[in-house]
Scaffold this active site. Sequence first.
Site, PDB file in Angstrom:
ATOM      1  N   ASP A 160       0.876  -1.187   0.000  1.00  0.00           N
ATOM      2  CA  ASP A 160       0.000   0.000   0.000  1.00  0.00           C
ATOM      3  C   ASP A 160       0.904   1.225   0.000  1.00  0.00           C
ATOM      4  O   ASP A 160       2.111   1.128   0.217  1.00  0.00           O
ATOM      5  CB  ASP A 160      -0.895  -0.010   1.248  1.00  0.00           C
ATOM      6  CG  ASP A 160      -1.802   1.228   1.316  1.00  0.00           C
ATOM      7  OD1 ASP A 160      -2.325   1.643   0.262  1.00  0.00           O
ATOM      8  OD2 ASP A 160      -1.973   1.794   2.406  1.00  0.00           O
ATOM      9  N   SER A 161       0.277   2.375  -0.201  1.00  0.00           N
ATOM     10  CA  SER A 161       1.035   3.635  -0.164  1.00  0.00           C
ATOM     11  C   SER A 161       1.493   3.959   1.256  1.00  0.00           C
ATOM     12  O   SER A 161       2.088   5.000   1.475  1.00  0.00           O
ATOM     13  CB  SER A 161       0.148   4.770  -0.662  1.00  0.00           C
ATOM     14  OG  SER A 161      -0.975   4.899   0.176  1.00  0.00           O
TER      15      SER A 161
ATOM     16  N   TYR B 143      -0.745   8.271  -2.791  1.00  0.00           N
ATOM     17  CA  TYR B 143      -0.768   7.946  -4.223  1.00  0.00           C
ATOM     18  C   TYR B 143      -1.914   8.697  -4.914  1.00  0.00           C
ATOM     19  O   TYR B 143      -1.891   8.907  -6.111  1.00  0.00           O
ATOM     20  CB  TYR B 143      -1.044   6.449  -4.441  1.00  0.00           C
ATOM     21  CG  TYR B 143       0.061   5.482  -4.114  1.00  0.00           C
ATOM     22  CD1 TYR B 143       1.320   5.908  -3.694  1.00  0.00           C
ATOM     23  CD2 TYR B 143      -0.146   4.104  -4.252  1.00  0.00           C
ATOM     24  CE1 TYR B 143       2.325   4.986  -3.396  1.00  0.00           C
ATOM     25  CE2 TYR B 143       0.852   3.185  -3.968  1.00  0.00           C
ATOM     26  CZ  TYR B 143       2.076   3.624  -3.538  1.00  0.00           C
ATOM     27  OH  TYR B 143       3.051   2.703  -3.256  1.00  0.00           O
ATOM     28  N   GLY B 144      -2.932   9.026  -4.128  1.00  0.00           N
ATOM     29  CA  GLY B 144      -4.184   9.536  -4.683  1.00  0.00           C
ATOM     30  C   GLY B 144      -4.061  10.777  -5.551  1.00  0.00           C
ATOM     31  O   GLY B 144      -4.909  11.037  -6.399  1.00  0.00           O
TER      32      GLY B 144
ATOM     33  N   CYS C  11      -4.588  -1.404  -1.889  1.00  0.00           N
ATOM     34  CA  CYS C  11      -4.735   0.027  -2.137  1.00  0.00           C
ATOM     35  C   CYS C  11      -5.690   0.202  -3.316  1.00  0.00           C
ATOM     36  O   CYS C  11      -5.422  -0.316  -4.408  1.00  0.00           O
ATOM     37  CB  CYS C  11      -3.364   0.595  -2.476  1.00  0.00           C
ATOM     38  SG  CYS C  11      -3.372   2.320  -2.975  1.00  0.00           S
ATOM     39  N   ASN C  12      -6.780   0.893  -3.096  1.00  0.00           N
ATOM     40  CA  ASN C  12      -7.766   1.117  -4.175  1.00  0.00           C
ATOM     41  C   ASN C  12      -7.158   1.936  -5.311  1.00  0.00           C
ATOM     42  O   ASN C  12      -7.405   1.674  -6.485  1.00  0.00           O
ATOM     43  CB  ASN C  12      -8.968   1.880  -3.634  1.00  0.00           C
ATOM     44  CG  ASN C  12      -9.754   1.084  -2.616  1.00  0.00           C
ATOM     45  OD1 ASN C  12     -10.775   0.509  -2.929  1.00  0.00           O
ATOM     46  ND2 ASN C  12      -9.274   1.038  -1.381  1.00  0.00           N
ATOM     47  N   THR C  13      -6.391   2.943  -4.950  1.00  0.00           N
ATOM     48  CA  THR C  13      -5.804   3.827  -5.961  1.00  0.00           C
ATOM     49  C   THR C  13      -4.859   3.036  -6.874  1.00  0.00           C
ATOM     50  O   THR C  13      -4.886   3.187  -8.100  1.00  0.00           O
ATOM     51  CB  THR C  13      -5.024   4.969  -5.269  1.00  0.00           C
ATOM     52  OG1 THR C  13      -5.803   5.477  -4.197  1.00  0.00           O
ATOM     53  CG2 THR C  13      -4.695   6.076  -6.245  1.00  0.00           C
TER      54      THR C  13
ATOM     55  N   GLU D  36      -1.317   8.652   8.189  1.00  0.00           N
ATOM     56  CA  GLU D  36       0.108   8.270   8.145  1.00  0.00           C
ATOM     57  C   GLU D  36       0.862   8.860   9.338  1.00  0.00           C
ATOM     58  O   GLU D  36       1.810   8.279   9.840  1.00  0.00           O
ATOM     59  CB  GLU D  36       0.761   8.772   6.837  1.00  0.00           C
ATOM     60  CG  GLU D  36       0.366   7.990   5.601  1.00  0.00           C
ATOM     61  CD  GLU D  36       0.939   6.579   5.582  1.00  0.00           C
ATOM     62  OE1 GLU D  36       2.104   6.389   5.970  1.00  0.00           O
ATOM     63  OE2 GLU D  36       0.185   5.647   5.215  1.00  0.00           O
TER      64      GLU D  36
ATOM     65  N   CYS E 273     -10.921   3.511   0.292  1.00  0.00           N
ATOM     66  CA  CYS E 273      -9.474   3.677   0.490  1.00  0.00           C
ATOM     67  C   CYS E 273      -9.109   2.832   1.701  1.00  0.00           C
ATOM     68  O   CYS E 273      -9.810   2.877   2.719  1.00  0.00           O
ATOM     69  CB  CYS E 273      -9.142   5.147   0.743  1.00  0.00           C
ATOM     70  SG  CYS E 273      -7.438   5.433   1.280  1.00  0.00           S
TER      71      CYS E 273
ATOM     72  N   HIS F 147      -6.931   3.064   3.853  1.00  0.00           N
ATOM     73  CA  HIS F 147      -6.603   3.795   5.093  1.00  0.00           C
ATOM     74  C   HIS F 147      -7.849   4.085   5.937  1.00  0.00           C
ATOM     75  O   HIS F 147      -7.774   4.229   7.150  1.00  0.00           O
ATOM     76  CB  HIS F 147      -5.956   5.153   4.759  1.00  0.00           C
ATOM     77  CG  HIS F 147      -4.500   5.088   4.389  1.00  0.00           C
ATOM     78  ND1 HIS F 147      -4.066   4.542   3.211  1.00  0.00           N
ATOM     79  CD2 HIS F 147      -3.390   5.525   5.043  1.00  0.00           C
ATOM     80  CE1 HIS F 147      -2.744   4.656   3.146  1.00  0.00           C
ATOM     81  NE2 HIS F 147      -2.316   5.242   4.249  1.00  0.00           N
TER      82      HIS F 147
END
Length: 261
Positions: free
Chosen positions: A10-11, A42-43, A73-75, A151, A183, A185
């Site tokens: 993931d990011s 990343y978005g 990660c969806n993005t 984060e 997302c 997160h």
Amino acid sequence: MKDNPIGVFDSGVGGTSIWKEIIHRLPNENTLYLADSKNAPYGNKSKQEIIDICLKNSEILINKGAKIIVVACNTATTNAIDILRKTFDIPFIGIEPAIKPAALATLTKAIGILATKGTLSSDLFHKTAKEFASNILVIEQEGTGLVPLIENNLVDSIEMELLLQKYLKPMISHNIDYLVLGCSHYPYLIPKIREIIGNKVTIIDSGFAVAKQTEKILSEQLLLNDNITPGEHYLMSNSNINTLNHLVKEIDNTTIEQVNF
Ligand code: DGL
């Protein structure tokens, strides 16, 4: 190969919400988690930047022996999963906003989707929304600013409270009865989101479905680990590991390291 780990990336720390569902469902599997926090979010990146980053993350996990990769990660999934599947030989599991179950279940005919700009603008998201939600009201909301706060371990901050109020209140005034968290997160925000939207709106995220799909593909490909001992988990981040430590502290057999990549 069966003993090899499930790779997850993931990011940053958000994908651990998916990783936890995987290790809960498959407790004997070893896992490798890559938190690319240095490149979060990343978005806001271009599709090509996201693809390049995903290729690099996958290569790192494959070089460390991953037998399958979960793009938590969806993005990253909505922008790069096709290319990852074409580039590498191992199976990839992706994660997408769960619009379909929400669209099928809504009674008010209005659902909300909170996701990154990169996910909401992707072709894959548009295609799914068109296919399953064209006859209902879909309130799409970019969650700008939420990922950096998560984060930095600022879930309980006043900044978070204000952003969530701003993003969610318009959805409530449109009488949504389902909120899709698009997302990985955002599951960490559920207690905060609940305080704002109350108990009448159902919140859906994709963690359970991803874990189920991971088990299905491993089983079909005869890759399920048949060890009876609990799996071991190695998590690496290319940034400060404080938030990662905090989010996975209840999980046994974990080693967390800051690594340059
Ligand atoms: N956790 C990610 C997702 O599911 C990415 C968020 C971001 O880095 O912008 O979309």
